[in-house]
Write a protein that holds these residues in place. Structure first.
Motif, PDB file in Angstrom:
ATOM      1  N   ARG A 168      -4.165   1.929   2.425  1.00 30.05           N
ATOM      2  CA  ARG A 168      -4.087   0.878   3.446  1.00 30.05           C
ATOM      3  C   ARG A 168      -5.424   0.741   4.185  1.00 30.05           C
ATOM      4  O   ARG A 168      -5.867  -0.384   4.484  1.00 30.05           O
ATOM      5  N   CYS A 224       0.849  -1.200   0.000  1.00 25.86           N
ATOM      6  CA  CYS A 224       0.000   0.000   0.000  1.00 25.86           C
ATOM      7  C   CYS A 224       0.883   1.248   0.000  1.00 25.86           C
ATOM      8  O   CYS A 224       1.738   1.417   0.875  1.00 25.86           O
ATOM      9  N   LYS A 251      -8.139  -0.749   1.710  1.00 29.35           N
ATOM     10  CA  LYS A 251      -7.947  -2.150   1.337  1.00 29.35           C
ATOM     11  C   LYS A 251      -8.179  -3.122   2.494  1.00 29.35           C
ATOM     12  O   LYS A 251      -8.249  -4.327   2.273  1.00 29.35           O
TER      13      LYS A 251
END
Length: 290
Positions: A77, A71, A80
């Protein structure tokens, strides 16, 4: 859960190293107006995060050179993460904060502000979640004024085409500044009330202590060569309740460090006299790493 407040102090030394460069001052070691050296709390937290990551903990605020999940930003981050995604586009703030604290140790330790959503504000989509962490760390200061040595550095290899590299002045890269010697003290605390909100536990506190004891492992660079930064001693006070009568300020003041009378300029840990005043009802665990 953490059911007792914790205070800590860490004595570290820097020798021919730059503990924390100031980008607004040519990356020279940070220095206060009185000549004493400084290390920012942000720098210290970065090193703790790195150590926790080395210990196998999931870290949200990763440095680019240590990224372990592919990421490229904090926003990616967060987006996801499967557990955060399962909460929907407009999740409950408390649920979001709880999930983030469960996922990443640095979030439940230091806190974090999550404000990365691209949702439609007019429709009430998106979310901004501030999380306050229980682990607080002060700016570290050196015991004595520091001496900074600045070196001129140059390159013997040209890294650009069609550039005349004759002479040092045309090929000089810049300056490199280091602290000849400095002994710094890091003070910090862990708050029980905030630990309850983030889920920070006794086990997490032990990991923080372990990270402090090994703060400069895997931290070497040209500015901080291997062995130039050292954790000398850790003082770890564990109170017997969540809100003790003795304040963190009084605990930290109990540690007294001064230059020995026979020493004109410090060059080592042994040049200082260290005493610890007794405080009724509490005594620290002292971890000597010299």
């Amino acid at each position: 859960m953490l059911n007792h407040k914790i205070d800590f102090s860490v004595i570290i030394t820097a020798k021919n190293a730059n503990p924390n460069g100031d980008p607004l001052n040519g990356n020279r070691p940070r220095e206060a107006f009185d000549g004493c050296g400084e290390i920012s709390d942000v720098c210290i937290k970065r090193k703790i995060r790195n150590r926790l990551q080395d210990m196998g903990e999931k870290i949200f605020v990763q440095s680019d050179d240590r990224c372990d999940d592919g990421c490229g930003s904090l926003k990616i981050r967060a987006e996801k993460n499967e557990k955060l995604k399962s909460l929907g586009k407009n999740p409950n703030r408390d649920d979001y904060a709880k999930t983030a604290c469960e996922e990443w140790m640095d979030v439940r330790s230091f806190g974090q502000v999550f404000a990365f959503s691209d949702g439609d504000k007019k429709k009430g989509e998106g979310i901004s979640v501030p999380i306050r962490g229980p682990v607080s760390i002060q700016i570290a200061h050196s015991i004595s004024p520091i001496e900074i040595n600045t070196l001129k550095i140059s390159s013997s290899v040209n890294n650009k085409k069609d550039v005349n590299t004759e002479g040092l002045d045309k090929n000089r890269l810049g300056d490199k500044s280091v602290v000849n010697f400095g002994m710094y003290v890091i003070n910090g605390s862990i708050n029980c009330q905030l630990a309850e909100k983030t889920g920070f536990s006794d086990e997490d506190a032990e990991k923080i202590k372990s990270a402090l004891c090994t703060l400069f492992e895997n931290d070497a660079s040209s500015a901080r060569p291997e062995g130039s930064m050292e954790v000398c001693r850790v003082y770890w006070w564990e109170h017997d309740c969540k809100t003790p009568k003795c304040s963190s300020a009084k605990i930290h003041r109990a540690l007294k460090i001064k230059l020995k009378d026979s020493v004109l300029a410090p060059h080592s840990f042994e040049d200082y006299e260290i005493t610890l005043n007794e405080i009724e009802g509490i005594a620290p665990e002292i971890i000597d790493l010299m």
